[in-house]
Structures are given as structure tokens and as C-alpha cells.
Design an enzyme around this catalytic site. Structure first.
Site, PDB file in Angstrom:
ATOM      1  N   HIS A 161       7.030 -13.013  19.904  1.00  0.00           N
ATOM      2  CA  HIS A 161       6.243 -13.960  20.712  1.00  0.00           C
ATOM      3  C   HIS A 161       4.768 -13.541  20.728  1.00  0.00           C
ATOM      4  O   HIS A 161       3.882 -14.370  20.537  1.00  0.00           O
ATOM      5  CB  HIS A 161       6.799 -14.039  22.146  1.00  0.00           C
ATOM      6  CG  HIS A 161       5.772 -14.424  23.155  1.00  0.00           C
ATOM      7  ND1 HIS A 161       5.508 -15.727  23.499  1.00  0.00           N
ATOM      8  CD2 HIS A 161       4.870 -13.659  23.842  1.00  0.00           C
ATOM      9  CE1 HIS A 161       4.510 -15.757  24.363  1.00  0.00           C
ATOM     10  NE2 HIS A 161       4.111 -14.524  24.597  1.00  0.00           N
TER      11      HIS A 161
ATOM     12  N   CYS B 247      10.707 -18.413  23.370  1.00  0.00           N
ATOM     13  CA  CYS B 247      10.610 -18.592  24.823  1.00  0.00           C
ATOM     14  C   CYS B 247      11.382 -19.830  25.251  1.00  0.00           C
ATOM     15  O   CYS B 247      12.033 -19.837  26.297  1.00  0.00           O
ATOM     16  CB  CYS B 247       9.151 -18.696  25.265  1.00  0.00           C
ATOM     17  SG  CYS B 247       8.280 -17.128  25.140  1.00  0.00           S
TER      18      CYS B 247
ATOM     19  N   CYS C  49       5.258 -21.394  27.485  1.00  0.00           N
ATOM     20  CA  CYS C  49       5.023 -20.996  26.092  1.00  0.00           C
ATOM     21  C   CYS C  49       5.753 -21.948  25.153  1.00  0.00           C
ATOM     22  O   CYS C  49       6.945 -22.198  25.317  1.00  0.00           O
ATOM     23  CB  CYS C  49       5.485 -19.567  25.846  1.00  0.00           C
ATOM     24  SG  CYS C  49       5.261 -19.096  24.107  1.00  0.00           S
TER      25      CYS C  49
ATOM     26  N   CYS D  80       6.505 -21.410  22.051  1.00  0.00           N
ATOM     27  CA  CYS D  80       7.203 -20.792  20.923  1.00  0.00           C
ATOM     28  C   CYS D  80       8.714 -20.976  21.080  1.00  0.00           C
ATOM     29  O   CYS D  80       9.244 -21.075  22.178  1.00  0.00           O
ATOM     30  CB  CYS D  80       6.804 -19.329  20.730  1.00  0.00           C
ATOM     31  SG  CYS D  80       7.828 -18.098  21.538  1.00  0.00           S
TER      32      CYS D  80
ATOM     33  N   ASP E  45      -4.673  -6.416   9.430  1.00  0.00           N
ATOM     34  CA  ASP E  45      -3.252  -6.237   9.725  1.00  0.00           C
ATOM     35  C   ASP E  45      -3.142  -5.336  10.937  1.00  0.00           C
ATOM     36  O   ASP E  45      -4.042  -4.533  11.199  1.00  0.00           O
ATOM     37  CB  ASP E  45      -2.516  -5.596   8.534  1.00  0.00           C
ATOM     38  CG  ASP E  45      -2.918  -4.148   8.340  1.00  0.00           C
ATOM     39  OD1 ASP E  45      -2.296  -3.266   8.968  1.00  0.00           O
ATOM     40  OD2 ASP E  45      -3.871  -3.877   7.589  1.00  0.00           O
TER      41      ASP E  45
ATOM     42  N   ASP F 272       0.857  -1.194   0.000  1.00  0.00           N
ATOM     43  CA  ASP F 272       0.000   0.000   0.000  1.00  0.00           C
ATOM     44  C   ASP F 272       0.889   1.238   0.000  1.00  0.00           C
ATOM     45  O   ASP F 272       2.116   1.137  -0.005  1.00  0.00           O
ATOM     46  CB  ASP F 272      -1.026  -0.022   1.146  1.00  0.00           C
ATOM     47  CG  ASP F 272      -0.457   0.404   2.501  1.00  0.00           C
ATOM     48  OD1 ASP F 272       0.766   0.631   2.617  1.00  0.00           O
ATOM     49  OD2 ASP F 272      -1.252   0.506   3.456  1.00  0.00           O
TER      50      ASP F 272
HETATM   51 ZN   LIG Z   1       6.756 -17.450  23.487  1.00  0.00          ZN
END
Ligand SMILES: [Zn+2]
Length: 411
Positions: free
Chosen positions: A389, A367, A362, A364, A254, A93
Site C-alpha cells: 500500500h 485496503c 484509500c 488501493c 529506487d 546490479d
Molecule cells: Zn491502500
């Protein structure tokens, strides 16, 4: 629902040394640093949104790209520049916020389409002009003349954009920008964009609106929306309303807010599925401007500050979830706040963070790799990792939303 992450050249350095707070000596910024989709097992977004103003700079100054990054972006194209896997979509954009103070957009349809075409975007938003203001009762003709003018400019440019896309045989999927100041004006914009042939429409200027107002606009739009028309909400994530958004034709959104909250918000820094925790502030004596100033002014003793900083990091790193280690950490944090002469105390929030210790559970990769460093508010490398995260938490919430098909049975 698809989530797009607006690019602002936010990367992390995978070789950053947390113990010494140092970069590897030969690190080259964008080449060696990594985007969120490169450091997490699953990319935390379905697409990225790149604004021309961020790449090129604009009326309000330079963009986020250095001149060599900009040259590389044009040479390599969006996909290679970001090292994107095939399944991540790209949307361009203009970054209309950049020229919001101008009477007319200082960019042309051809210049915009050149940017999308040359850089190989999958889709691009037509040139728009943001309307700052909302009045549900104003009519299409009885409203602030500036609003009326901006909406007409946006629609004229969308018409020209669609025409140029087809004349050029461009491969970019055209996304029509809709601006408005009320449910009626947004709905009318969508109606006219559909008449121009758009099947994907981005709704702009809704960031300051209350969720209730956004919903009212979407209900009104829904009255005239063709079943094939997909809506994108620019700059908006309201997770609690997302299922209703999806029922009303919104297929993508977004937002940078979950990322930015990691270091911009007062307390909601580290997100989990059901709440947010305060990150633990351990400012760098060497790198923190406020602290340096206080030391230079003689208000804070440099030696005491360095000692308290080290002690705090040591206590946090030996935190193992036990009440004893929690007390040691909180005592050290209290001491650091005293030495710093912090105007505000966050100790109550830190206690909650340490009690819940959310980084321990967590899944992820960040982490798992960095542990408690993820909740330490200190320097860009930790703060951006926490932002990444947060994106995974949002992605997870979005993936759990019921699909529009599944929701249809309730409508
Ligand atoms: Zn995490």
C-alpha cells in the site's frame, strides 16, 4: 521520474486467512504467492531492481533466494520469474553493499555481465565499490586514500564493463556506476563515465547523505552533464526534493524505505498522501517471540494474553468509525498492553490512526479488500500488504510530480 523497487523476494499469499491467521494448506511459496505488481490494479513501480548478491548470495552469506528459486531465476530469466507485464523495466546490479568490507570487489565484470545477459535484464549497472564517507572539502587527490582507490576501481571496472558489453554485442543497456565523496568527485566520475560512452549513470553511496548534500552534488554534476545523460539515484527517495532532482537530470530512483517502514518504523507505518500513521500492534500470542518468552518465564499469563488478543481483534474488526466503537477498540488495546506488560504505550498514536481511519478512503485494492486488517501490525501477511500500500502512495506522489519539460519554463 521512474521508480524502481529493489527485489528482496517480498510476496504475499492471496489465500491467507486473516480470521484464523493461517495459510492455505497446499500453498507453494513463490508459485502461489504474489508480488505487488500482481495484486494491485496498477503496478506501484515502473521497474524492479535485482541485485546479483540477493540472488546468488555473497561474501556475507546466503542470498534471499533458496537454491531452487535461484535455479528457476536463471532458467526462466528475470521477466518470466517475476511474471512481469511488458511495461515494467528491469535493472540489475551487483549489490555492492554486500561486499563493502572487501578491499576489492569479489566479482568480475564478465560474471556480472553473464548474470545480466543470461537472465535477460533490460539494463545493468557496472561493477562498483561503495565509498563510505563524505567530505565536501576534500579534493580529488587530497582525500582518504581508500576513497580515492575505490573511486578509481569503480571507474576502471566501468570502462571494462562498457568494453565487454560492446565486444559481446550484449542487449543489456549499460549503466555506469559513479561513486564519490564530494560534489567535485561525483561530478568528475560522471564526466569520465560520459567519456566512456555512458548515457545512463547510477549515483551510488548517497543514501546516508543529507538532501542538501545530494543537491550540491547534483548541481555540480549538472555543470558537466551532457543533455542526453540520465541519472539514477541508488537507494534514495526524498519526495520533497524530487522535482529539483528531476530538473537536475535524475530520471529514476529506487528505494525500499516506504515498504520497510510499514513494519520497521516505530510509528510511520501506514502512509497517506500527506502523512504517516502508526499501525496498531496486536502481536500474536502464539507467534511473537518476546511474548512467548514472557509467558514461559511466568511474567505473563498465557490465558489472559490469548483472551486480550481475541478481544482486541474483535473490537478492531467491529470498528465502524463511531466514537463508541473507537472507545471499545482503545480500551481493548489498553488492556492488551497491560496484559503484555508492554514497555511502551502507543495508545495516543492508535487514537490518531483510528480517528483518521485512512484505510477507509484509500482507493488501493488491498485496503478495499482487507479494511482495518491493513493497519494491524501483526505477522508478515498484514505487514507486507501495508508495505505494498505504501508503494502505491509513493507511486502516486511521483506521478503527480511535474515532468522535466513542464519544469523547464521555470528554470
Ligand atoms: Zn491502500
Amino acid at each position: 521520474m521512474k521508480f524502481y523497487f529493489p527485489d528482496s523476494q517480498d510476496l504475499i499469499s492471496p489465500t491467507y486467512d486473516f480470521l484464523h491467521d493461517e495459510y492455505a494448506p497446499h500453498r507453494v511459496r513463490q508459485r502461489d504467492d504474489r508480488y505487488a505488481h500482481e495484486v494491485l490494479e496498477t503496478p506501484p513501480y515502473h521497474g524492479i531492481l535485482v541485485s546479483k548478491a540477493i540472488v546468488d548470495g555473497g561474501v556475507s552469506g546466503a542470498g534471499k533466494y533458496s537454491s531452487s528459486q535461484r535455479a528457476r531465476f536463471y532458467r526462466m530469466g528475470v521477466r518470466r520469474f517475476f511474471r512481469l507485464p511488458d511495461h515494467i523495466a528491469t535493472l540489475g546490479d551487483n549489490g555492492a553493499f554486500n561486499y563493502v568490507g572487501e578491499e576489492v570487489p569479489p566479482v568480475t565484470v564478465d560474471g556480472t555481465l553473464d548474470f545480466y545477459d543470461e537472465c535477460g535484464f533490460d539494463a545493468g549497472v557496472s561493477v562498483d565499490h561503495v565509498i563510505f564517507g563524505y567530505d565536501a572539502n576534500a579534493t580529488l587527490t587530497q582525500a582518504d586514500p581508500a576513497w580515492i582507490r575505490r573511486r578509481e576501481i569503480t571507474l576502471d571496472l566501468a570502462y571494462e564493463f562498457m568494453k565487454r558489453v560492446s565486444e559481446r554485442g550484449s542487449h543489456v543497456e549499460p549503466v555506469g556506476a559513479a561513486q564519490g565523496w564530494s560534489p567535485t568527485s561525483y561530478a568528475d566520475s560522471v564526466k569520465r563515465l560520459q567519456e566512456m560512452g555512458y548515457t545512463r549513470i547510477a549515483l551510488g553511496g548517497m543514501v546516508p547523505l543529507k538532501t542538501r548534500d545530494v543537491l550540491q552534488c547534483l548541481y555540480e554534476i549538472n555543470e558537466i552533464r551532457s543533455p542526453a545523460t540520465e541519472l539514477h539515484l541508488l537507494g534514495l527517495t526524498r519526495v520533497d526534493a524530487m522535482e529539483t532532482f528531476a530538473q537536475l537530470g535524475v530520471t529514476s530512483i529506487d528505494s525500499t524505505s516506504p515498504f520497510r517502514q510499514a513494519f520497521m518504523d516505530e510509528r510511520k507505518n501506514y502512509h497517506t498522501a500527506d502523512r504517516a500513521f502508526a499501525a496498531i500492534r496486536v502481536p500474536q500470542v502464539d507467534g511473537n517471540v518476546t511474548l512467548r518468552r514472557a509467558i514461559l518465564a511466568g511474567d505473563v499469563s498465557q490465558r489472559d494474553a490469548i483472551e486480550a488478543e481475541r478481544e482486541t481483534l474483535r473490537a478492531l474488526r467491529s470498528f465502524d468509525g463511531s466514537p463508541r466503537s473507537q472507545k471499545t477498540a482503545l480500551d481493548a488495546l489498553a488492556q492488551y498492553e497491560r496484559v503484555n506488560r508492554s514497555k511502551k504505550s502507543y495508545l495516543d498514536a492508535y487514537e490518531e490512526t483510528l480517528t483518521a481511519a485512512p484505510w477507509l478512503s484509500c482507493p488501493c485494492r488491498l485496503c478495499r479488500t482487507h479494511g482495518i486488517e491493513m493497519v494491524i501490525f501483526r505477522g508478515t501477511e498484514r505487514n507486507k500488504r501495508r508495505g505494498f500500500h505504501n508503494l502505491t502512495v509513493l507511486a502516486n506522489k511521483i506521478s503527480k510530480l511535474a515532468t522535466p519539460e513542464a519544469l523547464e519554463q521555470y528554470v
